[in-house]
Design an enzyme around this catalytic site. Sequence first.
Site, PDB file in Angstrom:
ATOM      1  N   HIS A  27     -10.126   0.628  -6.283  1.00  0.00           N
ATOM      2  CA  HIS A  27     -11.267  -0.021  -6.993  1.00  0.00           C
ATOM      3  C   HIS A  27     -11.829   0.597  -8.100  1.00  0.00           C
ATOM      4  CE1 HIS A  27     -11.012  -2.192  -3.206  1.00  0.00           C
ATOM      5  NE2 HIS A  27     -12.059  -2.485  -3.187  1.00  0.00           N
ATOM      6  N   SER A  67       1.409   0.004  -6.016  1.00  0.00           N
ATOM      7  CA  SER A  67       1.163  -1.672  -6.189  1.00  0.00           C
ATOM      8  C   SER A  67       1.791  -1.855  -7.594  1.00  0.00           C
ATOM      9  CB  SER A  67      -0.373  -1.802  -6.056  1.00  0.00           C
ATOM     10  OG  SER A  67      -0.531  -3.188  -6.605  1.00  0.00           O
ATOM     11  N   ASP A  74       0.903  -1.073   0.070  1.00  0.00           N
ATOM     12  CA  ASP A  74      -0.117   0.006   0.018  1.00  0.00           C
ATOM     13  C   ASP A  74       0.884   1.281  -0.045  1.00  0.00           C
ATOM     14  OD1 ASP A  74      -2.105   1.944   0.834  1.00  0.00           O
ATOM     15  OD2 ASP A  74      -3.130   0.359   1.413  1.00  0.00           O
TER      16      ASP A  74
HETATM   17  N1  SAH Z   1      -7.770  -4.561   2.955  1.00  0.00           N
HETATM   18  C1  SAH Z   1      -8.525  -3.160   3.726  1.00  0.00           C
HETATM   19  C2  SAH Z   1      -9.018  -2.497   2.804  1.00  0.00           C
HETATM   20  C3  SAH Z   1      -8.153  -1.635   1.599  1.00  0.00           C
HETATM   21  S1  SAH Z   1      -8.813  -0.144   1.231  1.00  0.00           S
HETATM   22  C4  SAH Z   1      -9.100  -3.854   4.726  1.00  0.00           C
HETATM   23  O1  SAH Z   1      -9.274  -5.067   4.949  1.00  0.00           O
HETATM   24  O2  SAH Z   1      -9.965  -3.057   5.367  1.00  0.00           O
HETATM   25  C5  SAH Z   1      -7.690   0.030  -0.088  1.00  0.00           C
HETATM   26  C6  SAH Z   1      -6.300   0.792  -0.024  1.00  0.00           C
HETATM   27  O3  SAH Z   1      -5.485   0.204  -1.437  1.00  0.00           O
HETATM   28  C7  SAH Z   1      -5.997   1.952   0.543  1.00  0.00           C
HETATM   29  O4  SAH Z   1      -5.445   1.922   1.676  1.00  0.00           O
HETATM   30  C8  SAH Z   1      -5.063   2.470  -0.503  1.00  0.00           C
HETATM   31  O5  SAH Z   1      -4.183   3.548  -0.040  1.00  0.00           O
HETATM   32  C9  SAH Z   1      -4.711   1.511  -1.366  1.00  0.00           C
HETATM   33  N2  SAH Z   1      -4.278   1.595  -2.872  1.00  0.00           N
HETATM   34  C10 SAH Z   1      -5.261   2.277  -3.666  1.00  0.00           C
HETATM   35  N3  SAH Z   1      -4.519   2.484  -4.881  1.00  0.00           N
HETATM   36  C11 SAH Z   1      -3.106   1.938  -4.614  1.00  0.00           C
HETATM   37  C12 SAH Z   1      -1.903   1.784  -5.537  1.00  0.00           C
HETATM   38  N4  SAH Z   1      -2.095   2.305  -6.856  1.00  0.00           N
HETATM   39  N5  SAH Z   1      -0.764   1.158  -4.843  1.00  0.00           N
HETATM   40  C13 SAH Z   1      -0.835   1.129  -3.530  1.00  0.00           C
HETATM   41  N6  SAH Z   1      -1.960   1.248  -2.798  1.00  0.00           N
HETATM   42  C14 SAH Z   1      -3.121   1.478  -3.246  1.00  0.00           C
HETATM   43 MG    MG Z   2     -12.344  -4.191  -0.030  1.00  0.00          MG
END
Ligand code: SAH
Ligand code: MG
Length: 217
Positions: free
Chosen positions: A147, A127, A74
């Site tokens: 998302h 990511s 993340d």
């Molecule tokens: N799995 C978590 C929820 C994740 S929310 C739970 O159980 O609660 C989505 C996360 O994806 C966020 O923290 C956001 O910072 C991260 N994210 C979004 N786009 C991203 C990217 N391109 N690279 C890295 N992290 C990313």
């Molecule tokens: Mg989710």
Amino acid sequence: MDASIVMDPRLLAVAQRTKGFMPDDEGLALHRAGRRAAGTGLGPLLEVGTYCGKSSVYLGAAAREEDSVLFTVDHHRGSEENQAGWEHHDTSLVDPETGRMDTLPTFRRTMVDSGLEDVVVAVLGDSATVAKYWTTPLSLLFIDGGHGSEPAWADYRAWVPLVAIGGRLAIHDVFPDPADGGRPPFELYSRALESGSFLEEEACGSLRVLIRTAEGE
Ligand code: SAH
Ligand code: MG
């Protein structure tokens, strides 16, 4: 499925009180998938989308129990939908000095609370950038990062080829009915099945767990 796989109640309590987006039943299904995957010895578990570490506790518990590790990727700056003005914004996760989202301190606290610091390895960065240099095959990939269409497909293209044959691909927020939520996770899930390289193993709420049966995606 797998009623014999039970999560450590102390870790379950930490997961339940951690901020995030993972209902209990889906978290427990994720934990069981993590156990089955890590038990194959095909490679580590990897999660895209750590946030405050809620799902990391479910998967980290699985990694601990099977003597494996979880990498969790993340940038900790939040997704589009976590920014100010959006539905999933939480002002307590804003760094007052920069005015930007920063979930890293909360994630660290979750890891200290859970005692999983030696099993869960945080990878801080974008990511797809991390994936570009990643070569270790994965026993389980959990996609729960950005998302929107662009980040979700970037994760799919970058990470899915790293799932070992016999490894699992788990995707969160899969909503077959558009009235229930955004399309991209459902599109990724459909694409994986249509590719012929994956079979569905389990569905729980909006969580889907697939197994790779062949190369090619
Ligand atoms: N799995 C978590 C929820 C994740 S929310 C739970 O159980 O609660 C989505 C996360 O994806 C966020 O923290 C956001 O910072 C991260 N994210 C979004 N786009 C991203 C990217 N391109 N690279 C890295 N992290 C990313
Ligand atoms: Mg989710």
